[in-house]
Design a protein around this motif. Structure first.
Motif, PDB file in Angstrom:
ATOM      1  N   GLY A  94      13.737   4.333  14.997  1.00 46.62           N
ATOM      2  CA  GLY A  94      14.767   3.648  15.724  1.00 46.62           C
ATOM      3  C   GLY A  94      15.755   2.857  14.544  1.00 46.62           C
ATOM      4  N   GLY A  95      15.188   3.304  13.173  1.00 46.34           N
ATOM      5  CA  GLY A  95      15.360   3.043  12.114  1.00 46.34           C
ATOM      6  C   GLY A  95      14.934   1.585  11.490  1.00 46.34           C
ATOM      7  N   LYS A  96      13.676   1.814  11.575  1.00 46.99           N
ATOM      8  CA  LYS A  96      12.317   0.957  11.547  1.00 46.99           C
ATOM      9  C   LYS A  96      11.074   1.331  10.679  1.00 46.99           C
ATOM     10  CE  LYS A  96      14.484  -3.303  14.135  1.00 46.99           C
ATOM     11  NZ  LYS A  96      14.593  -4.210  15.398  1.00 46.99           N
ATOM     12  N   VAL A  97      11.307   0.488  10.058  1.00 49.78           N
ATOM     13  CA  VAL A  97       9.386   0.918   9.256  1.00 49.78           C
ATOM     14  C   VAL A  97       8.701  -0.228   9.284  1.00 49.78           C
ATOM     15  CG1 VAL A  97       9.929   0.553   6.971  1.00 49.78           C
ATOM     16  CG2 VAL A  97       8.352   2.266   8.015  1.00 49.78           C
ATOM     17  N   ARG A  98       7.018   0.081   9.786  1.00 50.91           N
ATOM     18  CA  ARG A  98       6.118  -1.092   9.242  1.00 50.91           C
ATOM     19  C   ARG A  98       6.060  -1.166   8.135  1.00 50.91           C
ATOM     20  NH1 ARG A  98       3.308   1.330  14.340  1.00 50.91           N
ATOM     21  NH2 ARG A  98       3.673   0.200  15.746  1.00 50.91           N
ATOM     22  N   GLY A  99       5.406  -2.312   8.000  1.00 51.63           N
ATOM     23  CA  GLY A  99       4.861  -2.868   6.348  1.00 51.63           C
ATOM     24  C   GLY A  99       6.488  -2.757   5.072  1.00 51.63           C
ATOM     25  N   LEU A 100       7.925  -2.777   5.087  1.00 51.04           N
ATOM     26  CA  LEU A 100       8.095  -2.378   4.575  1.00 51.04           C
ATOM     27  C   LEU A 100       8.841  -2.709   2.973  1.00 51.04           C
ATOM     28  CD1 LEU A 100      11.113  -0.783   3.943  1.00 51.04           C
ATOM     29  CD2 LEU A 100      12.425  -2.496   4.551  1.00 51.04           C
ATOM     30  N   ALA A 101       8.191  -3.845   3.134  1.00 55.91           N
ATOM     31  CA  ALA A 101       8.028  -4.795   1.752  1.00 55.91           C
ATOM     32  C   ALA A 101       6.960  -4.327   0.803  1.00 55.91           C
ATOM     33  CB  ALA A 101       7.794  -6.304   1.813  1.00 55.91           C
ATOM     34  N   PHE A 102       6.110  -3.692   1.512  1.00 55.99           N
ATOM     35  CA  PHE A 102       4.816  -3.037   0.838  1.00 55.99           C
ATOM     36  C   PHE A 102       5.223  -2.050   0.003  1.00 55.99           C
ATOM     37  CE2 PHE A 102       1.864  -5.339   4.172  1.00 55.99           C
ATOM     38  CZ  PHE A 102       2.050  -6.459   3.327  1.00 55.99           C
ATOM     39  N   HIS A 103       6.006  -1.121   1.386  1.00 51.30           N
ATOM     40  CA  HIS A 103       6.966   0.555  -0.013  1.00 51.30           C
ATOM     41  C   HIS A 103       7.624   0.389  -0.746  1.00 51.30           C
ATOM     42  CE1 HIS A 103       4.935   2.961   3.102  1.00 51.30           C
ATOM     43  NE2 HIS A 103       5.254   1.990   4.438  1.00 51.30           N
ATOM     44  N   VAL A 104       8.174  -0.653  -0.847  1.00 47.65           N
ATOM     45  CA  VAL A 104       8.966  -1.323  -1.803  1.00 47.65           C
ATOM     46  C   VAL A 104       8.322  -1.384  -3.061  1.00 47.65           C
ATOM     47  CG1 VAL A 104      11.164  -2.904  -2.855  1.00 47.65           C
ATOM     48  CG2 VAL A 104      11.178  -1.651  -0.245  1.00 47.65           C
ATOM     49  N   GLU A 105       7.235  -2.962  -3.003  1.00 48.41           N
ATOM     50  CA  GLU A 105       6.315  -3.287  -3.803  1.00 48.41           C
ATOM     51  C   GLU A 105       5.344  -1.850  -4.427  1.00 48.41           C
ATOM     52  OE1 GLU A 105       3.899  -5.997  -1.839  1.00 48.41           O
ATOM     53  OE2 GLU A 105       5.886  -7.761  -1.805  1.00 48.41           O
TER      54      GLU A 105
END
Length: 263
Positions: A36-47
């Protein structure tokens, strides 16, 4: 959409010329499941992407740039649910050259149901703290153990130090505590980081300790974790492990209930 990936580089349709520099074997990536256009742990991916870009290429990677490219690729693919891989590479080699962001969108995926059997192999990834593109050793040993009927290769050091799975992290259960092995270099995967956070929120103890193959039989269970989710391990190198621990089930529940972040 077919099963072939939909690929964009810096928000534009990928061409052979644009993809060619990514095939050089120097770069890094992150993989995520989008729903649905969302992901778990997005901040971790970006970091992860920013830190690895700084280490490999000497400059950071803006998180909003990454998010914008992922949103654009999802829209172009026509998928709100997807497996997404974000690769970062340098189209022109050089200290001051900018990096490119390649986004590949595939159909969504999950963990195959069932208990998992692991076989250890004498291998450790170079620069294991990075999710880099040099994955030949992992693929080689993964194929070898799969041919023998196992579900995953467990990478171990020369003294039997447990590092990680070929494409997973591993965790163990010791009574009421989740134990993460730290005797050998390994990647702190996104799902591992999500579980660490959720275990803290749930008040469940965690520990990091050296763990070797000879220790496996003394634990109350074990599990795998990667971008597709978690799974219970039933044996390692023929040593059976308990699979009905209450905490094992709780680990899976905590991951499944972890919040989703809008990209």
């Amino acid at each position: 959409m077919t099963q072939s990936p939909f690929i964009e580089i810096d928000g534009r349709a990928a061409t052979v010329e644009a993809i060619a520099p990514a095939l050089g074997g120097y770069g890094h990536f992150t993989a995520m499941q989008v729903r649905g256009g969302k992901v778990r742990g997005l901040a971790f991916h970006v970091e992860r992407l920013d830190a690895a870009t700084r280490e490999l290429f000497g400059a950071g990677l803006d998180g909003e740039r990454v998010r914008a490219h992922v949103r654009h690729a999802l829209a172009g693919s026509g998928r709100a649910d997807a497996s997404v891989r974000v690769n970062v590479f340098q189209p022109v080699e050089g200290a001051d050259e900018p990096v490119a962001v390649m986004v590949a969108v595939r159909p969504p995926a999950g963990v195959e149901p069932g208990l998992k059997r692991l076989k250890s192999v004498p291998y450790q990834r170079p620069a294991a703290h990075l999710k880099h593109v040099g994955g030949f050793g992992q693929a080689y040993f993964g194929r070898q153990v799969a041919a023998e009927g196992y579900d995953e290769a467990l990478l171990a050091g020369p003294g039997g130090e447990i590092a990680e799975g070929a494409i997973t992290n591993v965790g163990f259960i010791d009574g009421d505590t989740v134990v993460w092995p730290d005797a050998a270099p390994h990647l702190r995967g996104i799902t591992l980081q999500i579980l660490e956070r959720e275990l803290v929120r749930a008040g469940i103890p965690q520990d990091r300790r050296p763990l070797r193959l000879t220790d496996v039989g003394s634990y109350d269970g074990a599990f795998l974790a990667n971008s597709r989710g978690t799974a219970v391990i039933s044996e390692i190198d023929g040593v059976p492990l308990p699979t009905r621990s209450e905490l094992l089930a709780r680990v899976g529940e905590l991951y499944e209930s972890a919040p989703w972040d809008a990209i």
